[in-house]
Design an enzyme around this catalytic site. Structure first.
Site, PDB file in Angstrom:
ATOM      1  N   GLU A 137      -1.742  -5.647   8.608  1.00 50.85           N
ATOM      2  CA  GLU A 137      -0.747  -4.607   8.339  1.00 50.85           C
ATOM      3  C   GLU A 137       0.086  -4.341   9.598  1.00 50.85           C
ATOM      4  O   GLU A 137      -0.192  -4.886  10.657  1.00 50.85           O
ATOM      5  CB  GLU A 137      -1.393  -3.323   7.807  1.00 50.85           C
ATOM      6  CG  GLU A 137      -2.326  -2.612   8.742  1.00 50.85           C
ATOM      7  CD  GLU A 137      -2.905  -1.326   8.110  1.00 50.85           C
ATOM      8  OE1 GLU A 137      -2.208  -0.649   7.333  1.00 50.85           O
ATOM      9  OE2 GLU A 137      -4.070  -1.009   8.412  1.00 50.85           O
TER      10      GLU A 137
ATOM     11  N   GLU B  54       2.807   2.017  -7.195  1.00 47.53           N
ATOM     12  CA  GLU B  54       2.911   3.278  -6.473  1.00 47.53           C
ATOM     13  C   GLU B  54       4.371   3.598  -6.228  1.00 47.53           C
ATOM     14  O   GLU B  54       5.251   2.798  -6.561  1.00 47.53           O
ATOM     15  CB  GLU B  54       2.109   3.215  -5.155  1.00 47.53           C
ATOM     16  CG  GLU B  54       2.611   2.198  -4.167  1.00 47.53           C
ATOM     17  CD  GLU B  54       1.655   2.000  -2.975  1.00 47.53           C
ATOM     18  OE1 GLU B  54       0.432   2.178  -3.127  1.00 47.53           O
ATOM     19  OE2 GLU B  54       2.154   1.646  -1.895  1.00 47.53           O
TER      20      GLU B  54
ATOM     21  N   HIS C  42       1.212   3.676   3.226  1.00 47.93           N
ATOM     22  CA  HIS C  42       1.824   2.360   3.073  1.00 47.93           C
ATOM     23  C   HIS C  42       3.278   2.416   3.535  1.00 47.93           C
ATOM     24  O   HIS C  42       3.992   3.347   3.188  1.00 47.93           O
ATOM     25  CB  HIS C  42       1.807   1.916   1.613  1.00 47.93           C
ATOM     26  CG  HIS C  42       0.492   1.343   1.183  1.00 47.93           C
ATOM     27  ND1 HIS C  42       0.167   1.164  -0.133  1.00 47.93           N
ATOM     28  CD2 HIS C  42      -0.566   0.893   1.898  1.00 47.93           C
ATOM     29  CE1 HIS C  42      -1.040   0.631  -0.211  1.00 47.93           C
ATOM     30  NE2 HIS C  42      -1.515   0.468   1.009  1.00 47.93           N
TER      31      HIS C  42
ATOM     32  N   GLY D  93     -11.924 -13.923  15.476  1.00 50.37           N
ATOM     33  CA  GLY D  93     -11.725 -12.489  15.694  1.00 50.37           C
ATOM     34  C   GLY D  93     -12.764 -11.697  14.926  1.00 50.37           C
ATOM     35  O   GLY D  93     -13.437 -12.235  14.041  1.00 50.37           O
TER      36      GLY D  93
END
Lengths: 285, 386, 386, 285
Positions: free
Chosen positions: D98, D209, D247, D18
């Site tokens: 993700e 975070e 996120h 890919g």
């Protein structure tokens, strides 16, 4: 010593308010087993012969510190009951129930392994350490305490052999019924290994039958890993292939699982194989 | 519970597995009609629960509807290994480029589902397994996780499936696994799965066996049960809740417990085989058998004309021998057997049970202490009666 | 993606969970019609993606259709915490004996689904959790095995559910778990689940949030998305493949990477808060942003009238700063911003990127070496412009 | 030493044919990582930059003895790819991808744990041991070798901090990106424990975070089980509650997961928390 259970085992009976569960719970108590309570969903708070009944195994374990559980619930609830026990931290789950679908058992066995619980059965008569405790339906009268370990796929055949041993003056360390279903929680090899490691067991009687290859794998183990002598009997020499002989697992299929190949493998591994179960005491003498 | 080929394939179709557009028929007229509708070459296949039907003449190719009719006339009613052909499947002929084997079964030892796949399909898998085991790819499925995509890729790659067919093979394998799981199958087999001339995959033959213990949650499949080839005596036993299997010998066996029942059979053979004597049946009356069940079992055993002696072997554990003895007396009086009966009661309340039997002073009753004795006496009784 | 109450409950119904037989409407006429059809007491409930609608007057009980209409006229179009009520649910009134809380959610820490159940339903679960955490039963579900029957018994028993309701509660819990799994929900909540006067269970209010990352396999739910309360700028960003969230400050932020984007916001606040200055938005332009995306992002940032300065903070890793610089120039020429822009390029090819920017000699461009410097300069620019 | 990887790691790239997979595979090789091959179903037998491409991870592992795998396939195939790697005996699976559904990740994490494989990510930049090897997308230029361990939920913020450390003359033992998704394979605590046990790591920088409670659990661990000093930064102090900050895991929900509570917990545990990530080098000096 002994294997799997002794008098310190704290036993729960799942399905204690049922006919079979209650009947055997009483016999187990009479034998001296420490039955600490029972589980029947929806009957938590009741009592059975002076023992508390709980809604769930988790609550029962928290209250009683039970470490062994006997599953006596009907087939369609049995898989859930076994997993419940394993999930609640029970170390040894013994399942009497027969006719549990194989697909359920494959999942249940994987689940028990992941949770670190040992499962005996399903469709087994349970376990008895003569003179100490019994969990299951093995009749008290078929054995006295001694140094021979018995492991078997079947119920009444085991009683037959135990009784013949008793009559010949041979005692038993522990009788373990592993069950006659195709997929079971504990196999011959695992029990043989426990007996091999048990100082109170000197010899072993193995009672197998047609179907599957558990006896072949056991023969391999006997040959490679055991020092104690093994006497064996394999039921089903006269059974035709392709027919299921009562036990869901007792079928000679595609040429596999015949009595002949099992007998040959066991003999090649050094086990003494009886043609007649009543010869077993002679082979152990 | 075995499904017929047509039942298996129609079940496959529900899981998206492509099958030939055939139909099933019970009469030659119908076969002709179906063949005419399908057009072209058709295959007429006997639907019986036994292997080797091809060699027995139960599978024929027909060029047209008239020939299909002629074949159907021969096949319907044919006897294949003792089973009568009641139905045939009429399938359109397939343009077969390659035959593949694909099956999912319970691996008892591994306690997991096992996928077996081979590019050398069409033949009997046991034969292939003996001759070229390396030609079969074996892949276990985690029974909790189920079949994963990467396993399908592994199987397709390892078996040598042409890449052009990976996608459709993956769909079929997923469908077959779904079918196996949702149907509580012990075996779900496609043999052969064919690659056709234009590269399509097609399940040309199929076999499904359902776990009897799971039928309670498989109402649709239970309704498909074809008991036409089940012996009448086994049907009666099933309905009475008794496990009975007819065998070829002379000694009818009535035993409590499957392992002991097999053992009792074995003992009759051990002591009788030299004289051609052996068990007439497997019969497990189970744990808490009632007098009614004992009577039903006795009737079923005696319905077999070969039976020259009945051997009762009861090891009382939870079962009490005195109760069994009373059951035997009731059954005896109801059924009035005209063959000798060897009765061996051992275990819980055996003495009392034996007393009941002996006090009843029935004719033709032989008692025994041990299993060995019982088997020998039953063999002797058959020899005497001969 | 949040579902409205009515969408959540209609989804529950597909999984066998009993809900009131209500309907949704967007106009007072319709509400009157539905209320008349239902008969008796009805409840008119505003459908908005925000809590506390009851206190805001968005839920009213009506004795008859005429009263239902009057309530609907008030509620429809009402503003609840900045959201306009477009639809109301008209439910028949329920005879409530007890209110129960039941929800399934993702437990991030345990990395497993978590069931929460309490007999003290109806109130806000966070409030209950603060005040009487012991009144909430918590049970994790093995994500591979799924929910087991024994867990349902445990929950019913531990929460103190009356035995008469165990069976129907078990069915609802199983249905809710199925709904949670099959819908890829982050949360599937019934609050309250009520026991009615005649002992039936009924899901009177419901809330479902779907995992946005799973929408690709949830076409039916995706079609239910109601974006009417989504700010226009966020919708544009979503369509451009940019993550943008409008905030209240004056410094528009354009950053690559979510963690750095939050950090950049924090820095503007760290150095600007004393003067009431802070971030105007969160914006992550992602890894390989094209000049077109930079331009789109810039347009979106500037569509906020509060923005008095734009801060670019790009840490080039795989992204090359020279390419980003070219993207900024293209975007600048297209968008022609009239506010100062602080540009900080660091990492891969930063020197080249900074050279490109400075050579372009654009008005209103302030460059910076470090994030700290950039944030301070952006704050200063806002102060100067004020 | 170092943690998770060093130059002996034999790395597979799943999705090597890919665009993203191939691009990063090349950069990894340039950095010195021992990329032994790639996996793309249907492209087995092809070659990529002199490395073999396989249809399955199992075959790749059998042929190359790979022990680390980088998953770069699209979200809808990523869960399967991770499980494939774990099932094939890969010890460390690093997932860049993700947008993987949380439901998939809960199953995958349980699966990896059962198979004994460590998963890093998903949605993480990977891991880099400066001067030895990198697996993932962390740019070579952001770090030099040294004695500070870096663990972070984010990508570019980590580069920012690494770069500031490099400019301040502080080197790094290993950088570990754990990912910013709600459900991830390896948490702060697990990485902190590895750093605590790594003789080459003397201090740790932790970059957290808003969202979830992993930093609170980490603070607990720092307080109770760590001897090495920790400097920290928590992103998202200016983020409003109820909004997801890019996120999937970065959301303050129901009052939980705010930057303030995390900063307080870390400070109470003895960590030095920076208000500005560019202060981290100073806190480590």
């Amino acid at each position: 010593m002994s294997i799997l259970i002794d008098k310190s085992a704290k036993v729960l009976v799942q399905g204690i308010t049922g006919r079979q569960g209650g009947f055997h719970a009483k016999l187990m108590m009479e034998y001296g087993a420490d039955v600490v309570g029972g589980v029947t969903p929806g009957k938590g708070g009741e009592w059975f012969e002076g023992k508390p009944v709980f809604d769930t195994v988790r609550t029962a374990v928290q209250t009683t510190n039970a470490d062994v559980s006997l599953v006596t619930v009907p087939a369609r609830f049995a898989a859930d009951a076994i997993m419940e026990a394993a999930d609640a931290g029970i170390r040894l789950v013994i399942c009497l129930t027969e006719h549990i679908p194989v697909a359920d058992m494959m999942r249940v066995v994987a689940f028990c392994r992941a949770r670190g619980a040992r499962l005996l059965g399903p469709n087994c008569p349970g376990v008895m350490t003569p003179g100490q405790a019994k969990v299951g339906i093995i009749p008290a009268m078929v054995a006295t305490a001694g140094n021979v370990g018995v492991v078997s796929k079947s119920g009444t055949l085991t009683y037959e052999v135990g009784f013949a041993m008793k009559n010949a003056g041979i005692g038993i360390s522990t009788i373990v019924g592993i069950g006659g279903d195709p997929v079971i929680g504990t196999t011959f090899v695992e029990v043989l290994e426990m007996f091999e490691n048990d100082p109170e067991t000197e010899k072993i009687a193995l009672l197998g039958e047609i179907g599957g290859s558990a006896e072949i794998v056991a023969a391999d183990f006997i040959k490679n890993a055991m020092t104690k002598p093994v006497a064996a009997f394999i039921a089903g020499r006269s059974a035709p292939p392709g027919k299921r002989m009562g036990h869901a697992g007792a079928i000679v299929d595609g040429g596999e699982g015949s009595a002949e190949e099992k007998i040959q493998a066991l003999e090649a591994a050094g086990a003494r194989v009886a043609a007649n179960p009543e010869e077993i005491p002679g082979l152990l003498a | 519970m075995k499904l017929h080929e047509y039942q298996s394939k129609f079940l496959f179709r529900e899981y998206g597995i492509p099958i030939p557009q055939g139909r099933v028929a019970g009469a030659a007229d119908e076969v002709q009609e179906i063949a005419a509708e399908l057009g072209g070459v058709v295959v007429i296949k006997a639907q019986v629960h036994v292997g080797g039907r091809g060699k027995a003449g139960g599978v024929k190719v027909a060029k047209d509807a008239a020939e299909a009719r002629r074949h159907a006339e021969n096949i319907l009613g044919m006897d294949i290994k003792g089973l009568r052909v009641e139905k045939v499947l009429v399938d359109p002929g397939a343009d077969i480029r390659q035959e593949i084997y694909l099956a999912i079964t319970n691996d008892r030892g591994a306690r997991m589902p096992l996928i077996m796949a081979s590019m050398e399909g069409g033949m009997d898998i046991e034969e292939l397994n003996r001759e070229r085991p390396e030609a079969i790819i074996r892949e276990h499925v985690d029974p909790i996780m189920g079949l994963q995509d990467y396993q399908m890729t592994f199987i397709a790659s390892a078996m040598g499936m042409p890449r052009a067919q990976w996608r459709s093979f993956g769909k079929i394998l997923r469908g077959l696994y779904q079918c196996y799981v949702k149907s509580d199958a012990e075996l779900a087999e496609i043999n052969p799965l064919v690659i056709t001339g234009d590269g399509e995959l097609l399940a040309v033959d199929g076999k499904v066996i359902i776990d009897d213990n799971a039928l309670f949650r498989q109402p649709a499949l239970t309704a498909e049960r074809d008991t036409s080839d089940e012996p009448e005596s086994e049907r009666q036993a099933r309905e009475a809740g008794i496990t009975y299997i007819k065998l070829d010998g002379q000694i009818g066996c009535m035993v409590n417990g499957a392992g002991l029942a097999m053992t009792t059979m074995d003992m009759t053979k051990l002591y009788g085989d030299a004289d051609g004597i052996g068990p007439a049946n497997f019969l497990d009356i189970g744990g808490g058998a009632t007098p009614e069940q004992v009577a039903a079992a006795l009737r079923i055993i005696l319905s077999d004309d070969n039976v020259k002696c009945v051997l009762f072997n009861i090891f009382g554990g939870i079962t009490r021998c005195d109760e069994v003895a009373n059951g035997i007396l009731t059954a005896y009086n109801e059924v009035k057997p005209d063959v000798p009966m060897v009765i061996r009661l051992q275990g819980t309340n055996a003495a009392e049970g034996n007393r009941i039997i002996s006090e009843a002073q029935l004719p033709n009753i032989i008692s025994a202490e041990t299993l060995t004795e019982a088997a020998k006496r039953a063999v002797a009784a058959v020899k005497e009666g001969a």
